[in-house]
Design a protein around this motif. Structure first.
Motif, PDB file in Angstrom:
ATOM      1  N   LEU A   8      30.455  48.838  40.667  1.00  0.00           N
ATOM      2  CA  LEU A   8      30.115  49.896  39.727  1.00  0.00           C
ATOM      3  C   LEU A   8      31.332  50.765  39.424  1.00  0.00           C
ATOM      4  O   LEU A   8      32.051  51.186  40.341  1.00  0.00           O
ATOM      5  CB  LEU A   8      29.003  50.770  40.295  1.00  0.00           C
ATOM      6  CG  LEU A   8      27.571  50.230  40.206  1.00  0.00           C
ATOM      7  CD1 LEU A   8      26.618  51.207  40.884  1.00  0.00           C
ATOM      8  CD2 LEU A   8      27.157  49.994  38.768  1.00  0.00           C
ATOM      9  N   GLU A  39      20.179  53.745  40.653  1.00  0.00           N
ATOM     10  CA  GLU A  39      19.036  54.563  41.048  1.00  0.00           C
ATOM     11  C   GLU A  39      17.808  53.723  41.368  1.00  0.00           C
ATOM     12  O   GLU A  39      16.905  54.184  42.081  1.00  0.00           O
ATOM     13  CB  GLU A  39      18.684  55.549  39.923  1.00  0.00           C
ATOM     14  CG  GLU A  39      19.852  56.368  39.408  1.00  0.00           C
ATOM     15  CD  GLU A  39      20.290  57.459  40.378  1.00  0.00           C
ATOM     16  OE1 GLU A  39      19.631  57.627  41.423  1.00  0.00           O
ATOM     17  OE2 GLU A  39      21.301  58.134  40.090  1.00  0.00           O
ATOM     18  N   PRO A  79      19.819  50.969  45.782  1.00  0.00           N
ATOM     19  CA  PRO A  79      20.638  52.153  46.097  1.00  0.00           C
ATOM     20  C   PRO A  79      20.770  52.289  47.613  1.00  0.00           C
ATOM     21  O   PRO A  79      19.817  52.045  48.352  1.00  0.00           O
ATOM     22  CB  PRO A  79      19.828  53.318  45.511  1.00  0.00           C
ATOM     23  CG  PRO A  79      18.748  52.718  44.696  1.00  0.00           C
ATOM     24  CD  PRO A  79      18.545  51.328  45.151  1.00  0.00           C
ATOM     25  N   TRP A 129      21.533  55.086  49.446  1.00  0.00           N
ATOM     26  CA  TRP A 129      21.165  56.337  50.103  1.00  0.00           C
ATOM     27  C   TRP A 129      19.813  56.875  49.667  1.00  0.00           C
ATOM     28  O   TRP A 129      19.432  57.964  50.088  1.00  0.00           O
ATOM     29  CB  TRP A 129      22.230  57.408  49.829  1.00  0.00           C
ATOM     30  CG  TRP A 129      23.610  56.998  50.223  1.00  0.00           C
ATOM     31  CD1 TRP A 129      24.684  56.860  49.402  1.00  0.00           C
ATOM     32  CD2 TRP A 129      24.082  56.649  51.528  1.00  0.00           C
ATOM     33  NE1 TRP A 129      25.790  56.457  50.089  1.00  0.00           N
ATOM     34  CE2 TRP A 129      25.444  56.320  51.424  1.00  0.00           C
ATOM     35  CE3 TRP A 129      23.485  56.579  52.789  1.00  0.00           C
ATOM     36  CZ2 TRP A 129      26.225  55.932  52.496  1.00  0.00           C
ATOM     37  CZ3 TRP A 129      24.254  56.188  53.877  1.00  0.00           C
ATOM     38  CH2 TRP A 129      25.608  55.877  53.727  1.00  0.00           C
ATOM     39  N   ARG A 130      19.083  56.161  48.837  1.00  0.00           N
ATOM     40  CA  ARG A 130      17.805  56.707  48.363  1.00  0.00           C
ATOM     41  C   ARG A 130      16.807  55.579  48.147  1.00  0.00           C
ATOM     42  O   ARG A 130      17.178  54.414  47.996  1.00  0.00           O
ATOM     43  CB  ARG A 130      18.000  57.500  47.063  1.00  0.00           C
ATOM     44  CG  ARG A 130      18.413  56.646  45.874  1.00  0.00           C
ATOM     45  CD  ARG A 130      18.745  57.461  44.645  1.00  0.00           C
ATOM     46  NE  ARG A 130      19.918  58.275  44.852  1.00  0.00           N
ATOM     47  CZ  ARG A 130      21.155  57.828  44.704  1.00  0.00           C
ATOM     48  NH1 ARG A 130      21.387  56.569  44.385  1.00  0.00           N
ATOM     49  NH2 ARG A 130      22.173  58.617  44.888  1.00  0.00           N
ATOM     50  N   LEU A 178      19.972  53.021  36.118  1.00  0.00           N
ATOM     51  CA  LEU A 178      21.365  53.416  36.324  1.00  0.00           C
ATOM     52  C   LEU A 178      21.544  54.837  35.824  1.00  0.00           C
ATOM     53  O   LEU A 178      20.781  55.316  34.967  1.00  0.00           O
ATOM     54  CB  LEU A 178      22.317  52.491  35.551  1.00  0.00           C
ATOM     55  CG  LEU A 178      22.559  51.083  36.075  1.00  0.00           C
ATOM     56  CD1 LEU A 178      23.341  50.262  35.046  1.00  0.00           C
ATOM     57  CD2 LEU A 178      23.311  51.101  37.407  1.00  0.00           C
ATOM     58  N   SER A 179      22.561  55.516  36.339  1.00  0.00           N
ATOM     59  CA  SER A 179      22.901  56.844  35.833  1.00  0.00           C
ATOM     60  C   SER A 179      24.415  57.001  35.873  1.00  0.00           C
ATOM     61  O   SER A 179      25.123  56.232  36.521  1.00  0.00           O
ATOM     62  CB  SER A 179      22.228  57.942  36.666  1.00  0.00           C
ATOM     63  OG  SER A 179      22.749  57.958  37.986  1.00  0.00           O
ATOM     64  N   GLY A 180      24.891  58.010  35.161  1.00  0.00           N
ATOM     65  CA  GLY A 180      26.313  58.350  35.213  1.00  0.00           C
ATOM     66  C   GLY A 180      27.185  57.639  34.212  1.00  0.00           C
ATOM     67  O   GLY A 180      28.345  58.031  34.020  1.00  0.00           O
ATOM     68  N   PRO A 222      27.908  52.827  47.100  1.00  0.00           N
ATOM     69  CA  PRO A 222      26.525  53.286  47.161  1.00  0.00           C
ATOM     70  C   PRO A 222      25.492  52.191  46.894  1.00  0.00           C
ATOM     71  O   PRO A 222      24.325  52.488  46.698  1.00  0.00           O
ATOM     72  CB  PRO A 222      26.476  54.355  46.067  1.00  0.00           C
ATOM     73  CG  PRO A 222      27.459  53.880  45.060  1.00  0.00           C
ATOM     74  CD  PRO A 222      28.548  53.182  45.824  1.00  0.00           C
ATOM     75  N   VAL A 223      25.890  50.928  46.862  1.00  0.00           N
ATOM     76  CA  VAL A 223      24.986  49.833  46.493  1.00  0.00           C
ATOM     77  C   VAL A 223      24.825  48.871  47.658  1.00  0.00           C
ATOM     78  O   VAL A 223      25.807  48.468  48.296  1.00  0.00           O
ATOM     79  CB  VAL A 223      25.523  49.084  45.251  1.00  0.00           C
ATOM     80  CG1 VAL A 223      24.645  47.887  44.936  1.00  0.00           C
ATOM     81  CG2 VAL A 223      25.593  50.018  44.052  1.00  0.00           C
ATOM     82  N   TRP A 242      29.316  55.874  37.945  1.00  0.00           N
ATOM     83  CA  TRP A 242      28.035  55.189  37.770  1.00  0.00           C
ATOM     84  C   TRP A 242      27.284  55.188  39.106  1.00  0.00           C
ATOM     85  O   TRP A 242      27.878  55.079  40.173  1.00  0.00           O
ATOM     86  CB  TRP A 242      28.247  53.751  37.322  1.00  0.00           C
ATOM     87  CG  TRP A 242      28.736  53.576  35.917  1.00  0.00           C
ATOM     88  CD1 TRP A 242      29.966  53.917  35.426  1.00  0.00           C
ATOM     89  CD2 TRP A 242      28.022  53.001  34.830  1.00  0.00           C
ATOM     90  NE1 TRP A 242      30.069  53.587  34.097  1.00  0.00           N
ATOM     91  CE2 TRP A 242      28.890  53.018  33.701  1.00  0.00           C
ATOM     92  CE3 TRP A 242      26.746  52.462  34.683  1.00  0.00           C
ATOM     93  CZ2 TRP A 242      28.508  52.533  32.461  1.00  0.00           C
ATOM     94  CZ3 TRP A 242      26.361  51.964  33.447  1.00  0.00           C
ATOM     95  CH2 TRP A 242      27.228  52.003  32.343  1.00  0.00           C
ATOM     96  N   ARG A 243      25.941  55.248  39.030  1.00  0.00           N
ATOM     97  CA  ARG A 243      25.107  55.192  40.222  1.00  0.00           C
ATOM     98  C   ARG A 243      23.904  54.287  39.970  1.00  0.00           C
ATOM     99  O   ARG A 243      23.324  54.310  38.871  1.00  0.00           O
ATOM    100  CB  ARG A 243      24.613  56.587  40.619  1.00  0.00           C
ATOM    101  CG  ARG A 243      25.690  57.535  41.071  1.00  0.00           C
ATOM    102  CD  ARG A 243      25.123  58.889  41.491  1.00  0.00           C
ATOM    103  NE  ARG A 243      24.382  59.509  40.390  1.00  0.00           N
ATOM    104  CZ  ARG A 243      24.946  60.215  39.411  1.00  0.00           C
ATOM    105  NH1 ARG A 243      26.272  60.357  39.372  1.00  0.00           N
ATOM    106  NH2 ARG A 243      24.216  60.760  38.475  1.00  0.00           N
TER     107      ARG A 243
END
Length: 320
Positions: free
Chosen positions: A70, A77, A34, A36-37, A228-230, A6-7, A74-75
């Protein structure tokens, strides 16, 4: 640009300066986004403004490797810029300054895109840092002192909260008037970009233990603010020492000679007023001068280069 899960990762040249004899220095940005966003936050972590400060390069390496791989869950953001060597010529020489520059690179910000080569380099760095929602400027100490990992910020509630989130030993806050003119942190403050200045270790060395703490602290900050999240949020085990203009105790040598710290003395120790910090000896005359703590406090700076002159800094304490 490389897509890794996702990076999105890009290692990009953002400035180049031609040198004599077909040589070139390049300012490289490791940029992560990120996949996808849209990234609503953007953080810049820069280091190496002084070529003899090496800890930050290792910290940026750890961050780059982590963000490229990651862990599961982990994501990313927000967007992250890593400038591991902001002063590449000084870094290649291993020198604090480049003599030809005529000044400290960290005294000419925000730079000038139409100015001298060094003003243009500063402007290229500032173009990235100045668009960020937060910036970390990582430094080692000079070759004479060792510092416990600490963060220095303007005395504002949000910045002090962020600084405490890093979980380092000392949070040193100061008034907005105490920024040194021409530093990247001062120029960012004028732009309205929150700046956190991290200092650790000693010049010309890599202190892996200190670096690991800063690396982990930045990850925790990224989780706290949503870059970061997750990942697991780890509570800071002890609140950092809170320092300001009024509770820093400077201990200076009264005579010249060789400074010998007390053998059992370690950074982080709590010293009592009147306790022995070390001594300054003069091998020629045989004289010995004791260095004494004038107040109670926690030791967070200690001289590691033995040669001192009258007035040389040998230690700093946070008096609580």
């Amino acid at each position: 640009m490389v897509a890794s899960a996702p990076v999105l990762f890009e290692r990009k040249q953002v400035f180049a300066l031609d040198l004599p004899f077909a040589q070139q220095i390049r300012l490289i940005n490791h940029r992560f986004e990120p996949r996808w966003r849209h990234a609503e936050q953007e953080v810049t972590i820069l280091t190496g403004l002084h070529g003899d400060e090496l800890d930050g390069g290792y910290i940026c390496h750890r961050l780059s490797q982590f963000l490229q791989r990651l862990p599961v869950g982990w994501r990313l953001e927000g967007a992250v810029n890593l400038l591991p060597s902001a002063n590449p010529l000084a870094g290649s020489l291993g020198e604090r300054f480049v003599p030809e520059a005529g000044s400290d690179l960290n005294r000419i910000f925000p730079g000038d895109p139409d100015g001298s080569e060094w003003e243009r380099l500063a402007a290229a760095i500032f173009a990235i840092a100045g668009r960020s929602t937060a910036c970390f400027d990582i430094h080692s100490s000079n070759s004479f002192l060792e510092e416990l990992p600490q963060v220095r910020v303007v005395h504002e509630p949000r910045l002090i909260e962020w600084a405490n989130c890093l979980g380092l030993d000392v949070v040193w806050s100061h008034s907005q008037h105490n920024w040194i003119a021409g530093t990247v942190a001062q120029a960012l403050f004028e732009r309205g970009v929150p700046a956190l200045v991290i200092e650790l270790g000693t010049g010309r060395r890599i202190h892996r233990g200190h670096c690991e703490r800063v690396f982990q602290g930045i990850l925790q900050w990224m989780l706290a603010v949503g870059v970061l999240s997750g990942g697991p949020v780890v509570a800071v085990p002890n609140r950092p020492l809170q320092a300001n203009e009024f509770n820093i105790v400077y201990i200076n040598a009264e005579t010249g000679g060789l400074f010998l710290p007390r053998p059992s003395l370690n950074l982080g120790d709590r010293l009592k007023r009147g306790s022995r910090v070390g001594q300054v000896i003069d091998p020629l005359s045989g004289q010995e001068a004791e260095v004494i703590a004038p107040l109670d406090g926690h030791l967070f700076t200690l001289r590691v280069h033995p040669l001192v002159y009258a007035g040389s800094l040998v230690a700093r304490l946070v008096h609580l």
